[in-house]
Design a protein around this motif. Structure first.
Motif, PDB file in Angstrom:
ATOM      1  N   PHE A 135       0.841  -1.193   0.000  1.00 48.27           N
ATOM      2  CA  PHE A 135       0.000   0.000   0.000  1.00 48.27           C
ATOM      3  C   PHE A 135       0.877   1.245   0.000  1.00 48.27           C
ATOM      4  N   GLU A 136       0.394   2.276  -0.707  1.00 45.96           N
ATOM      5  CA  GLU A 136       1.079   3.561  -0.763  1.00 45.96           C
ATOM      6  C   GLU A 136       0.098   4.665  -0.411  1.00 45.96           C
ATOM      7  N   GLN A 137       0.592   5.683   0.249  1.00 47.00           N
ATOM      8  CA  GLN A 137      -0.244   6.824   0.608  1.00 47.00           C
ATOM      9  C   GLN A 137      -0.575   7.621  -0.643  1.00 47.00           C
ATOM     10  N   ILE A 138      -1.870   7.979  -0.789  1.00 42.99           N
ATOM     11  CA  ILE A 138      -2.284   8.781  -1.940  1.00 42.99           C
ATOM     12  C   ILE A 138      -2.936  10.105  -1.544  1.00 42.99           C
ATOM     13  N   ALA A 139      -3.318  10.244  -0.270  1.00 41.63           N
ATOM     14  CA  ALA A 139      -3.968  11.485   0.164  1.00 41.63           C
ATOM     15  C   ALA A 139      -3.956  11.562   1.691  1.00 41.63           C
ATOM     16  N   VAL A 140      -4.332  12.750   2.192  1.00 41.10           N
ATOM     17  CA  VAL A 140      -4.448  12.984   3.630  1.00 41.10           C
ATOM     18  C   VAL A 140      -5.797  13.640   3.893  1.00 41.10           C
ATOM     19  N   ARG A 141      -6.493  13.154   4.894  1.00 42.34           N
ATOM     20  CA  ARG A 141      -7.700  13.830   5.387  1.00 42.34           C
ATOM     21  C   ARG A 141      -7.280  14.531   6.680  1.00 42.34           C
ATOM     22  N   LYS A 142      -7.131  15.828   6.606  1.00 39.95           N
ATOM     23  CA  LYS A 142      -6.619  16.588   7.742  1.00 39.95           C
ATOM     24  C   LYS A 142      -7.625  16.597   8.899  1.00 39.95           C
ATOM     25  N   ASN A 143      -7.092  16.404  10.087  1.00 41.56           N
ATOM     26  CA  ASN A 143      -7.885  16.481  11.332  1.00 41.56           C
ATOM     27  C   ASN A 143      -9.126  15.587  11.299  1.00 41.56           C
ATOM     28  N   TYR A 144      -8.992  14.422  10.735  1.00 37.30           N
ATOM     29  CA  TYR A 144     -10.128  13.525  10.524  1.00 37.30           C
ATOM     30  C   TYR A 144     -10.572  12.820  11.808  1.00 37.30           C
ATOM     31  N   TYR A 145      -9.612  12.352  12.587  1.00 32.06           N
ATOM     32  CA  TYR A 145      -9.938  11.596  13.796  1.00 32.06           C
ATOM     33  C   TYR A 145      -9.947  12.499  15.021  1.00 32.06           C
ATOM     34  N   ASN A 146     -10.961  12.325  15.866  1.00 31.14           N
ATOM     35  CA  ASN A 146     -11.013  13.021  17.145  1.00 31.14           C
ATOM     36  C   ASN A 146     -10.271  12.197  18.177  1.00 31.14           C
ATOM     37  N   ASN A 147      -9.375  12.837  18.908  1.00 29.95           N
ATOM     38  CA  ASN A 147      -8.664  12.175  19.987  1.00 29.95           C
ATOM     39  C   ASN A 147      -9.369  12.460  21.311  1.00 29.95           C
ATOM     40  N   HIS A 148      -9.087  11.668  22.296  1.00 32.83           N
ATOM     41  CA  HIS A 148      -9.770  11.806  23.583  1.00 32.83           C
ATOM     42  C   HIS A 148      -9.275  13.001  24.386  1.00 32.83           C
ATOM     43  N   ASP A 149      -8.152  13.598  23.957  1.00 29.58           N
ATOM     44  CA  ASP A 149      -7.651  14.793  24.633  1.00 29.58           C
ATOM     45  C   ASP A 149      -8.082  16.065  23.897  1.00 29.58           C
TER      46      ASP A 149
END
Length: 169
Positions: A135-149
Motif C-alpha cells: 500500500f502507498e499513501q495517496i492522500a491525507v484527510r486533515k484532522n479527521y480523527y477526534n482524539n480523547h484529549d
C-alpha cells in the motif's frame, strides 16, 4: 504459526443463527481492540445489509475460536478495507496478512483494480503492515480523527493497485 480457516459472512449468511454468534464474537473483539470507537454487532449487521459490504473472518482450527476479521466494501473496480483486526493473543502470527491476502484475491477475482483504506497517521504498526503489503499513501484527510484529549489526528488514505497480470487471471 496458528492454523486458521478463513470463511465469508455476507448478507445471505446473516439469515441463520450461526451468523449471530459470529457477529457477537466480532463485536467482542471490536470492544477489546477499539475501546472508544468499537462497532456493535448491530452496526456490523447493518453494514452487511448493503450488498457491497462483506466480512471474512479467521477461526483457529484447533479450538474453532474466531480470532480475526476483515470488513470491506467492493464496488465496481474499488475495494475498501473498513476494518481489519486480530485478537490480541493472536497478533504477530500472520493472521491479518492472510485475511488481507484472501480479501484481495476475492475482490480481484470479481473485478477490483485496487484496494483503498484509511489509517490514523499515528498508527505506526498499521502503517508498517500496510506498506509491507504494497500500500502507498495517496492522500491525507486533515484532522479527521477526534482524539480523547480534544486534539485531532490526520487520516492517511492508502491504496494498493493490482497489476494487470493478476487481473487477467
Amino acid at each position: 504459526m496458528t492454523d486458521i480457516q478463513i470463511s465469508k459472512l455476507d448478507k445471505t449468511s446473516t439469515q441463520d443463527n450461526g451468523a449471530d454468534k459470529i457477529l457477537a464474537q466480532l463485536a467482542q473483539i471490536e470492544s477489546k481492540l477499539f475501546v472508544h470507537d468499537a462497532w456493535s454487532a448491530a452496526q456490523i449487521n447493518s453494514l452487511l445489509a448493503q450488498p457491497f459490504n462483506h466480512i471474512i473472518y479467521a477461526t483457529d482450527e484447533l479450538n474453532q475460536r474466531l480470532i480475526g476479521y476483515c470488513i470491506y466494501s467492493h464496488i465496481f473496480e474499488d475495494a475498501e478495507i473498513l476494518k481489519i483486526a486480530t485478537c490480541l493473543d493472536y497478533q504477530q502470527q500472520g493472521i491479518a496478512s492472510q485475511l488481507l491476502t484472501a480479501m484481495a484475491q476475492m475482490c480481484q477475482a470479481t473485478g477490483a483494480e485496487r484496494v483503498l483504506l484509511e489509517v490514523r497517521e499515528d498508527n505506526y504498526a498499521a502503517l508498517a503492515f500496510y506498506q509491507k503489503h504494497g500500500f502507498e499513501q495517496i492522500a491525507v484527510r486533515k484532522n479527521y480523527y477526534n482524539n480523547h484529549d480534544m486534539t485531532k489526528t490526520h487520516a492517511l488514505i492508502m491504496q494498493r493497485k493490482f497489476n494487470a497480470k493478476l487481473n487477467a487471471k
